[in-house]
Design a protein around this motif. Structure first.
Motif, PDB file in Angstrom:
ATOM      1  N   GLY A  44     -19.428   3.545  11.410  1.00  0.00           N
ATOM      2  CA  GLY A  44     -17.724   3.242  10.574  1.00  0.00           C
ATOM      3  C   GLY A  44     -17.640   3.956   9.345  1.00  0.00           C
ATOM      4  O   GLY A  44     -19.047   3.630   8.727  1.00  0.00           O
ATOM      5  N   ILE A  45     -16.474   4.608   8.799  1.00  0.00           N
ATOM      6  CA  ILE A  45     -16.518   4.608   7.689  1.00  0.00           C
ATOM      7  C   ILE A  45     -15.465   3.408   6.872  1.00  0.00           C
ATOM      8  O   ILE A  45     -14.346   3.268   7.378  1.00  0.00           O
ATOM      9  CB  ILE A  45     -16.470   5.821   7.452  1.00  0.00           C
ATOM     10  N   LEU A  46     -16.111   3.588   5.924  1.00  0.00           N
ATOM     11  CA  LEU A  46     -14.425   2.751   4.533  1.00  0.00           C
ATOM     12  C   LEU A  46     -14.401   3.609   3.378  1.00  0.00           C
ATOM     13  O   LEU A  46     -15.130   4.402   2.843  1.00  0.00           O
ATOM     14  CB  LEU A  46     -15.304   2.193   4.062  1.00  0.00           C
ATOM     15  N   PHE A  47     -12.844   3.981   3.530  1.00  0.00           N
ATOM     16  CA  PHE A  47     -12.479   4.429   2.687  1.00  0.00           C
ATOM     17  C   PHE A  47     -12.257   3.869   1.378  1.00  0.00           C
ATOM     18  O   PHE A  47     -11.207   2.926   1.043  1.00  0.00           O
ATOM     19  CB  PHE A  47     -11.282   5.745   3.042  1.00  0.00           C
ATOM     20  N   SER A  48     -12.693   4.332  -0.451  1.00  0.00           N
ATOM     21  CA  SER A  48     -12.186   3.305  -1.356  1.00  0.00           C
ATOM     22  C   SER A  48     -11.711   4.154  -1.998  1.00  0.00           C
ATOM     23  O   SER A  48     -13.014   5.088  -2.557  1.00  0.00           O
ATOM     24  CB  SER A  48     -13.199   2.101  -1.461  1.00  0.00           C
ATOM     25  N   LEU A  49     -11.356   3.431  -3.558  1.00  0.00           N
ATOM     26  CA  LEU A  49     -11.121   5.368  -4.076  1.00  0.00           C
ATOM     27  C   LEU A  49     -12.322   4.758  -4.717  1.00  0.00           C
ATOM     28  O   LEU A  49     -12.507   5.476  -5.832  1.00  0.00           O
ATOM     29  CB  LEU A  49     -10.213   5.017  -4.888  1.00  0.00           C
ATOM     30  N   ASP A  50     -12.662   3.414  -5.042  1.00  0.00           N
ATOM     31  CA  ASP A  50     -14.192   3.294  -6.053  1.00  0.00           C
ATOM     32  C   ASP A  50     -15.340   2.825  -5.179  1.00  0.00           C
ATOM     33  O   ASP A  50     -14.596   1.970  -4.629  1.00  0.00           O
ATOM     34  CB  ASP A  50     -12.861   1.954  -7.257  1.00  0.00           C
ATOM     35  N   LEU A  51     -16.220   2.791  -6.152  1.00  0.00           N
ATOM     36  CA  LEU A  51     -17.625   2.027  -5.701  1.00  0.00           C
ATOM     37  C   LEU A  51     -17.424   0.359  -5.220  1.00  0.00           C
ATOM     38  O   LEU A  51     -17.766   0.511  -7.100  1.00  0.00           O
ATOM     39  CB  LEU A  51     -18.951   2.318  -5.559  1.00  0.00           C
ATOM     40  N   SER A  52     -16.208  -0.272  -5.654  1.00  0.00           N
ATOM     41  CA  SER A  52     -16.266  -1.757  -5.869  1.00  0.00           C
ATOM     42  C   SER A  52     -17.544  -2.759  -5.234  1.00  0.00           C
ATOM     43  O   SER A  52     -17.745  -2.744  -4.030  1.00  0.00           O
ATOM     44  CB  SER A  52     -15.066  -2.495  -5.995  1.00  0.00           C
ATOM     45  N   SER A  53     -17.666  -4.056  -5.453  1.00  0.00           N
ATOM     46  CA  SER A  53     -18.204  -4.996  -4.547  1.00  0.00           C
ATOM     47  C   SER A  53     -17.223  -5.605  -3.483  1.00  0.00           C
ATOM     48  O   SER A  53     -17.457  -5.702  -2.602  1.00  0.00           O
ATOM     49  CB  SER A  53     -18.688  -6.187  -6.708  1.00  0.00           C
ATOM     50  N   ALA A  54     -16.364  -5.722  -3.967  1.00  0.00           N
ATOM     51  CA  ALA A  54     -14.748  -5.699  -2.961  1.00  0.00           C
ATOM     52  C   ALA A  54     -15.025  -4.358  -1.877  1.00  0.00           C
ATOM     53  O   ALA A  54     -14.799  -4.804  -0.476  1.00  0.00           O
ATOM     54  CB  ALA A  54     -14.071  -5.816  -4.158  1.00  0.00           C
ATOM     55  N   ALA A  55     -15.301  -3.469  -2.342  1.00  0.00           N
ATOM     56  CA  ALA A  55     -15.044  -2.748  -0.885  1.00  0.00           C
ATOM     57  C   ALA A  55     -16.792  -2.159  -0.162  1.00  0.00           C
ATOM     58  O   ALA A  55     -16.918  -2.439   0.564  1.00  0.00           O
ATOM     59  CB  ALA A  55     -15.429  -1.294  -1.295  1.00  0.00           C
ATOM     60  N   VAL A  56     -17.592  -2.978  -0.918  1.00  0.00           N
ATOM     61  CA  VAL A  56     -19.103  -3.321  -0.046  1.00  0.00           C
ATOM     62  C   VAL A  56     -19.118  -5.029   0.404  1.00  0.00           C
ATOM     63  O   VAL A  56     -19.136  -4.545   1.785  1.00  0.00           O
ATOM     64  CB  VAL A  56     -19.692  -3.277  -1.573  1.00  0.00           C
TER      65      VAL A  56
END
Length: 257
Positions: A44-56
């Motif tokens: 599975g893939i998550l797209f996020s503009l930044d590698l933030s703690s919330a994105a992780v």
């Protein structure tokens, strides 16, 4: 899919060679590509503009073991992996989440982030490009449907999903110069003036550049850095999502719009 298959798919839409070309030709710095390879098949893939703690955390919750970012997860050399420095990279490594970052290559690519900003602001085709590459470029001058600055700013706010904007000037808007990300500087101002633009759109504006634009009689629409790039990055996500048989999710950081 393997991580390299996903990398090659990203490369098809935003060739990583553009990053090297931009750095060599215009003196940029970048660190795009596979920045963390956990050697697992991607589920599975998550797209996020930044590698933030919330994105992780969102990736872990959703079962994604690959994150694709725009801003490089590792930009300057990391001296340590600890709280505050490399923390999110370490969290990904512990969780088995690989990371690909597509930065300048996606800014410069055809229908990439910079060109998408033009589309979002009502432009259809660039008259001039400030930093042109073999494929694509950065910084665009284009015509828009005539309107007041207030109307232009409101349309931009709605189309880009920008919650925080700053508006300078009240000239009628006919010809726009836009630069995604931190693009408002002395060079882009000269480019806009030389090309006869009446309005500049970018982010991260410094006072002396805003002052110079005001002295020159130009309108300025100042977006957050996030809002200037999130629109194009979401379009990129939609392209990749259509090409993979994997769960894909887009993480939007509401704090930064």
């Amino acid at each position: 899919m393997s991580l390299w298959e996903i990398y090659n798919l990203v490369d098809r839409f935003a060739p990583f060679s553009l990053s090297g070309e931009a750095c060599e030709k215009y003196g940029y710095y970048d660190n795009s590509g596979i920045l963390l390879d956990c050697k697992e098949e991607i589920s599975g893939i998550l797209f996020s503009l930044d590698l933030s703690s919330a994105a992780v955390e969102r990736a872990k919750e959703g079962g994604a073991n690959c994150i694709i970012t725009h801003h490089p997860a590792i930009y300057s050399p990391l001296r340590a992996l600890k709280a505050g420095e490399g923390e999110c990279v370490l969290a990904c490594a512990k969780a088995g989440i690989s990371v690909i970052s597509a930065h300048l290559n996606l800014d410069f690519a055809k229908e990439g982030i910079d060109e998408s900003l033009m589309f979002g602001l009502g432009g259809k085709k660039a008259r001039e490009v400030m930093h042109a590459l073999s494929k694509g470029g950065y910084g665009r001058i284009y015509d828009v449907s005539p309107c007041t600055m207030a109307e232009f700013a409101q349309r931009a706010k709605e189309e880009l999903g920008a919650e925080r904007i700053a508006v300078y000037g009240d000239r009628p808007v006919l010809k726009v110069a836009s630069f995604c990300g931190a693009g408002l500087d002395e060079e882009s101002l000269r480019f806009a003036q030389t090309a006869g633009a009446d309005t500049i759109v970018s982010s991260d504006g410094k006072h002396h550049v805003l002052f110079a634009a005001a002295e020159a009689g130009l309108n300025v629409l100042l977006l957050t850095h996030y809002a200037s790039e999130n629109y194009g990055f979401f379009r990129f996500y939609e392209k990749i999502k259509q090409k993979v048989c994997l769960p894909c999710e887009y993480f939007a950081d509401e704090r930064l719009k």
